[in-house]
Structure formats: C-alpha cells, structure tokens
Design a protein around this motif. Sequence first.
Motif, PDB file in Angstrom:
ATOM      1  N   LEU A   8     -24.600 -35.373 -23.608  1.00 38.46           N
ATOM      2  CA  LEU A   8     -25.308 -34.550 -24.596  1.00 38.46           C
ATOM      3  C   LEU A   8     -24.614 -33.089 -24.080  1.00 38.46           C
ATOM      4  CD1 LEU A   8     -28.836 -35.982 -24.557  1.00 38.46           C
ATOM      5  CD2 LEU A   8     -27.207 -36.262 -26.224  1.00 38.46           C
ATOM      6  N   ALA A   9     -24.705 -32.413 -25.173  1.00 39.16           N
ATOM      7  CA  ALA A   9     -24.223 -30.944 -24.968  1.00 39.16           C
ATOM      8  C   ALA A   9     -25.421 -30.005 -25.529  1.00 39.16           C
ATOM      9  CB  ALA A   9     -22.822 -30.541 -25.584  1.00 39.16           C
ATOM     10  N   ASP A  10     -26.456 -30.443 -25.274  1.00 36.91           N
ATOM     11  CA  ASP A  10     -27.797 -29.744 -26.001  1.00 36.91           C
ATOM     12  C   ASP A  10     -28.445 -28.887 -24.746  1.00 36.91           C
ATOM     13  OD1 ASP A  10     -28.758 -31.829 -24.634  1.00 36.91           O
ATOM     14  OD2 ASP A  10     -30.409 -31.986 -26.089  1.00 36.91           O
ATOM     15  N   LEU A  11     -28.889 -27.861 -25.304  1.00 35.35           N
ATOM     16  CA  LEU A  11     -29.786 -27.049 -24.035  1.00 35.35           C
ATOM     17  C   LEU A  11     -31.169 -26.940 -24.406  1.00 35.35           C
ATOM     18  CD1 LEU A  11     -29.508 -25.162 -21.657  1.00 35.35           C
ATOM     19  CD2 LEU A  11     -29.020 -23.307 -23.117  1.00 35.35           C
ATOM     20  N   GLN A  12     -31.945 -27.328 -23.594  1.00 30.56           N
ATOM     21  CA  GLN A  12     -33.405 -27.338 -23.792  1.00 30.56           C
ATOM     22  C   GLN A  12     -34.184 -26.165 -22.720  1.00 30.56           C
ATOM     23  OE1 GLN A  12     -35.037 -29.238 -26.360  1.00 30.56           O
ATOM     24  NE2 GLN A  12     -32.763 -30.242 -26.593  1.00 30.56           N
ATOM     25  N   VAL A  13     -35.021 -25.465 -23.359  1.00 28.12           N
ATOM     26  CA  VAL A  13     -35.807 -24.723 -22.533  1.00 28.12           C
ATOM     27  C   VAL A  13     -37.181 -25.011 -22.564  1.00 28.12           C
ATOM     28  CG1 VAL A  13     -36.197 -22.187 -22.159  1.00 28.12           C
ATOM     29  CG2 VAL A  13     -34.032 -22.832 -22.896  1.00 28.12           C
ATOM     30  N   LEU A  14     -37.819 -25.060 -21.385  1.00 29.84           N
ATOM     31  CA  LEU A  14     -39.386 -25.092 -21.364  1.00 29.84           C
ATOM     32  C   LEU A  14     -40.060 -23.650 -20.972  1.00 29.84           C
ATOM     33  CD1 LEU A  14     -41.687 -27.139 -20.968  1.00 29.84           C
ATOM     34  CD2 LEU A  14     -41.381 -26.982 -18.470  1.00 29.84           C
ATOM     35  N   ASN A  15     -40.779 -23.357 -21.950  1.00 30.60           N
ATOM     36  CA  ASN A  15     -41.573 -22.371 -22.184  1.00 30.60           C
ATOM     37  C   ASN A  15     -42.924 -22.726 -21.124  1.00 30.60           C
ATOM     38  OD1 ASN A  15     -43.639 -20.275 -22.652  1.00 30.60           O
ATOM     39  ND2 ASN A  15     -42.535 -19.875 -24.519  1.00 30.60           N
ATOM     40  N   VAL A  16     -42.781 -22.010 -19.921  1.00 31.49           N
ATOM     41  CA  VAL A  16     -43.853 -22.521 -18.959  1.00 31.49           C
ATOM     42  C   VAL A  16     -45.458 -21.767 -19.208  1.00 31.49           C
ATOM     43  CG1 VAL A  16     -42.469 -23.041 -17.239  1.00 31.49           C
ATOM     44  CG2 VAL A  16     -43.063 -20.807 -17.252  1.00 31.49           C
ATOM     45  N   ASP A  17     -45.532 -20.701 -20.148  1.00 30.66           N
ATOM     46  CA  ASP A  17     -46.706 -20.176 -20.695  1.00 30.66           C
ATOM     47  C   ASP A  17     -47.184 -20.927 -21.759  1.00 30.66           C
ATOM     48  OD1 ASP A  17     -46.255 -17.846 -18.900  1.00 30.66           O
ATOM     49  OD2 ASP A  17     -44.809 -16.790 -20.502  1.00 30.66           O
ATOM     50  N   TRP A  19     -46.060 -24.175 -22.118  1.00 31.74           N
ATOM     51  CA  TRP A  19     -45.731 -25.703 -22.029  1.00 31.74           C
ATOM     52  C   TRP A  19     -45.139 -26.526 -23.290  1.00 31.74           C
ATOM     53  CZ3 TRP A  19     -44.922 -26.580 -17.300  1.00 31.74           C
ATOM     54  CH2 TRP A  19     -45.195 -25.992 -16.177  1.00 31.74           C
ATOM     55  N   SER A  20     -44.175 -25.619 -23.778  1.00 30.69           N
ATOM     56  CA  SER A  20     -43.598 -26.356 -24.858  1.00 30.69           C
ATOM     57  C   SER A  20     -41.969 -26.148 -24.632  1.00 30.69           C
ATOM     58  CB  SER A  20     -44.023 -25.729 -26.310  1.00 30.69           C
ATOM     59  OG  SER A  20     -43.560 -24.298 -26.046  1.00 30.69           O
ATOM     60  N   TRP A  21     -41.206 -27.179 -25.446  1.00 26.50           N
ATOM     61  CA  TRP A  21     -39.762 -27.124 -25.175  1.00 26.50           C
ATOM     62  C   TRP A  21     -39.231 -26.812 -26.657  1.00 26.50           C
ATOM     63  CZ3 TRP A  21     -37.288 -28.684 -21.058  1.00 26.50           C
ATOM     64  CH2 TRP A  21     -37.900 -29.201 -20.021  1.00 26.50           C
ATOM     65  N   GLU A  22     -38.164 -25.924 -26.271  1.00 19.47           N
ATOM     66  CA  GLU A  22     -37.414 -25.461 -27.432  1.00 19.47           C
ATOM     67  C   GLU A  22     -36.228 -25.730 -27.230  1.00 19.47           C
ATOM     68  OE1 GLU A  22     -36.564 -20.839 -29.387  1.00 19.47           O
ATOM     69  OE2 GLU A  22     -37.996 -21.288 -27.815  1.00 19.47           O
ATOM     70  N   GLN A  23     -35.416 -26.152 -28.265  1.00 18.02           N
ATOM     71  CA  GLN A  23     -33.730 -26.175 -28.080  1.00 18.02           C
ATOM     72  C   GLN A  23     -32.941 -24.811 -28.485  1.00 18.02           C
ATOM     73  OE1 GLN A  23     -32.223 -29.786 -29.983  1.00 18.02           O
ATOM     74  NE2 GLN A  23     -30.176 -29.066 -30.026  1.00 18.02           N
ATOM     75  N   MET A  24     -32.012 -24.687 -27.639  1.00 17.81           N
ATOM     76  CA  MET A  24     -31.236 -23.456 -27.767  1.00 17.81           C
ATOM     77  C   MET A  24     -30.102 -23.744 -28.417  1.00 17.81           C
ATOM     78  SD  MET A  24     -34.101 -21.582 -26.583  1.00 17.81           S
ATOM     79  CE  MET A  24     -33.207 -19.775 -26.631  1.00 17.81           C
ATOM     80  N   ASN A  25     -29.297 -22.687 -28.727  1.00 16.57           N
ATOM     81  CA  ASN A  25     -28.148 -22.654 -29.678  1.00 16.57           C
ATOM     82  C   ASN A  25     -27.146 -21.595 -28.956  1.00 16.57           C
ATOM     83  OD1 ASN A  25     -28.581 -24.986 -31.458  1.00 16.57           O
ATOM     84  ND2 ASN A  25     -29.902 -23.702 -32.234  1.00 16.57           N
ATOM     85  N   PRO A  26     -26.869 -21.839 -27.656  1.00 13.01           N
ATOM     86  CA  PRO A  26     -25.934 -20.847 -27.209  1.00 13.01           C
ATOM     87  C   PRO A  26     -24.675 -20.635 -27.761  1.00 13.01           C
ATOM     88  CG  PRO A  26     -26.089 -22.587 -25.673  1.00 13.01           C
ATOM     89  CD  PRO A  26     -26.920 -22.854 -27.023  1.00 13.01           C
ATOM     90  N   THR A  27     -23.905 -19.354 -27.781  1.00  8.87           N
ATOM     91  CA  THR A  27     -22.552 -19.056 -28.197  1.00  8.87           C
ATOM     92  C   THR A  27     -21.481 -19.062 -27.024  1.00  8.87           C
ATOM     93  OG1 THR A  27     -23.264 -16.847 -28.079  1.00  8.87           O
ATOM     94  CG2 THR A  27     -23.853 -17.875 -30.172  1.00  8.87           C
TER      95      THR A  27
END
Length: 84
Positions: A8-17, A19-27
């Motif tokens: 996979l080439a995805d990027l997931q970030v965990l918001n520890v404030d 406790w939710s995941w967000e998929q990022m779309n880097p450039t």
Amino acid sequence: GWDGDGELADLQVLNVDEWSWEQMNPTGQLPAARHFHTAAMVDHLQFVFGGYDGRSWLNDLWCLNVETMMWKQPTVAGEPPPSR
C-alpha cells in the motif's frame, strides 16, 4: 504497508487528541508502495528507509515534511546500507 494482498502507498495519521484515524494525501514525488520499511521522526520530518515493494528489497531514503505533507527523496552522500 501491506494489507495481505499487496503493498500500500497510503498514509494514515492517528490523532491522539481524538483517537481517530485520518487518511492523508501528501504531495511531491511519492515513494513506491512498500512494507517492511523503517521510519523515524526528526522534528517535523518523517524519514522512511528501505522496505519491500513486492518485487525487490529497497535501500532508498524518503522524507515527508509533516507540516507541509510533501514527500521528497533527499540527496545523500556515501554508500547506503544494503537493501533490507
């Protein structure tokens, strides 16, 4: 990462404030999808080294600026470590 079927080439970030995941779309120039890589944070830079792309072991280095969400492949001197 790897989902059991392929790299996979995805990027997931965990918001520890929250406790939710967000998929990022880097450039920028994006690294190849991979797993078995290593990663380290230095200030606002996430470095990713090596891994396996499903065909071969890699020994490339990538850098993600987490403030701008932009990838780049830095130019480094010397002989890199062997693929891993």
